[in-house]
Design an enzyme around this catalytic site. Structure first.
Site, PDB file in Angstrom:
ATOM      1  N   HIS A 162     160.533  98.306  66.635  1.00  0.00           N
ATOM      2  CA  HIS A 162     160.802  99.346  67.595  1.00  0.00           C
ATOM      3  C   HIS A 162     160.387 100.957  67.818  1.00  0.00           C
ATOM      4  O   HIS A 162     160.078 101.324  66.700  1.00  0.00           O
ATOM      5  CB  HIS A 162     162.230 100.064  68.241  1.00  0.00           C
ATOM      6  CG  HIS A 162     163.714  98.847  68.715  1.00  0.00           C
ATOM      7  ND1 HIS A 162     163.783  98.545  69.879  1.00  0.00           N
ATOM      8  CD2 HIS A 162     163.847  97.790  67.463  1.00  0.00           C
ATOM      9  CE1 HIS A 162     164.297  97.754  69.603  1.00  0.00           C
ATOM     10  NE2 HIS A 162     164.945  96.583  68.586  1.00  0.00           N
ATOM     11  N   CYS A 220     168.902  97.014  76.617  1.00  0.00           N
ATOM     12  CA  CYS A 220     168.605  96.467  75.720  1.00  0.00           C
ATOM     13  C   CYS A 220     169.529  97.018  74.427  1.00  0.00           C
ATOM     14  O   CYS A 220     169.359  98.142  74.184  1.00  0.00           O
ATOM     15  CB  CYS A 220     166.701  96.768  75.178  1.00  0.00           C
ATOM     16  SG  CYS A 220     166.166  96.327  73.522  1.00  0.00           S
ATOM     17  N   GLY A 223     167.441  98.136  71.004  1.00  0.00           N
ATOM     18  CA  GLY A 223     166.428  99.133  71.577  1.00  0.00           C
ATOM     19  C   GLY A 223     168.002 100.604  71.990  1.00  0.00           C
ATOM     20  O   GLY A 223     167.660 101.743  71.076  1.00  0.00           O
TER      21      GLY A 223
END
Length: 282
Positions: A162, A220, A223
């Protein structure tokens, strides 16, 4: 061949779930792309397969594929849907802690209700080589060239890589250009999910995510974990944070290094169906 499937979502991050407990995974990359096409197939952000565990300490294994046919290492909203699917199939009881195996390793899940799941996502990984991200040493912030500009990002792995960018507002025009570019940036050897986060206070964040292999999503899970972890590492948020995404809200709890990060949120069934599988490619 008619392929039976379940369509599910976690706060708008949508999935097709396949029962592969009694057979091997039946699709190749081209068939995955055909199934994921939102015009001529079923459509999904990720495809999930429920399979026998490879690791004897786990009850089941789940595979993850993006809509473009590429494999993925982890999916936070997806694992909640897998747990809810297993509960409906009679394989997972409410309140029971179960280890299930992802492509990036085991995770622990617990059903708080038929459609509410909490997941031990493990400890965030900030070491660049393990993300993987090209950097000489681990840092809270990195400068990275994107489209002729220099952006400041955080980098972390939650079982998948990420990039996290902090903005004053998530409707800033920057994400539409920078999201796809960061997701395929050369410094991320395996690509990256790119999160644009707006801190509201020490307990609330707003987030938009461009996922590698899937594009912009309503939510997400990894995320949300990554955004919280990056800001927590900088000392900017508390140990429990609500992350508000386009599709809904997740709760992320992390006490810092040496502790597992937990994600809690819903999992919903949309419909069941059958899909005529195109012939395999050679």
């Amino acid at each position: 061949m008619q392929l039976r499937f379940s369509k599910m979502h976690g706060i708008g991050n949508d999935f097709v779930v396949l029962d592969c407990r009694q057979r091997g995974f039946p699709l190749d990359a081209a068939q995955i792309r055909a199934l994921g096409d939102r015009h001529t197939g079923v459509g999904f952000d990720q495809l999930l397969s429920v399979e026998p565990a490879r690791d004897p300490s786990c009850a089941f294994y789940y595979g993850i594929w993006n809509a473009d046919g590429s494999p993925s290492g982890q999916c936070g909203n997806g694992v909640r849907c897998v747990a809810a699917w297993l509960h409906r199939a009679g394989a997972l009881a409410l309140g029971e802690d179960v280890r299930i195996e992802s492509p990036s390793g085991p995770v622990r899940v617990r059903l708080l209700g038929a459609h509410e799941v909490t997941v031990d996502m493990g400890e965030p990984i900030f070491e660049p080589a393990r993300i993987p991200f090209e950097a000489s040493a681990a840092a809270d912030r990195y400068d990275i060239r994107v489209g002729g500009d220099t952006l400041e990002i955080g980098a972390v792995s939650m079982g998948n890589p990420h990039a996290v960018v902090v903005l004053d507002g998530i409707h800033d025009p920057l994400p539409m250009q920078a999201g796809p570019l960061l997701s395929t940036h050369a410094r991320f050897a395996q690509g990256a999910n790119t999160g644009f986060v707006q801190p509201l206070d020490r307990t609330r964040l707003r987030l938009r995510v461009h996922e590698r292999g899937a594009g912009w999503t309503l939510a997400c899970g990894t995320g949300a974990c990554a955004a919280m972890a990056v800001l927590h590492q900088r000392g900017e948020v508390d140990d429990s944070v609500a992350v508000v995404l386009t599709g809904g809200t997740l709760r992320i709890d992390w006490a810092g290094p040496g502790h597992a990060l937990w994600m809690t949120g819903p999992a919903a069934f949309a419909f069941e169906g059958e899909w005529p599988v195109p012939a395999a490619t050679t």
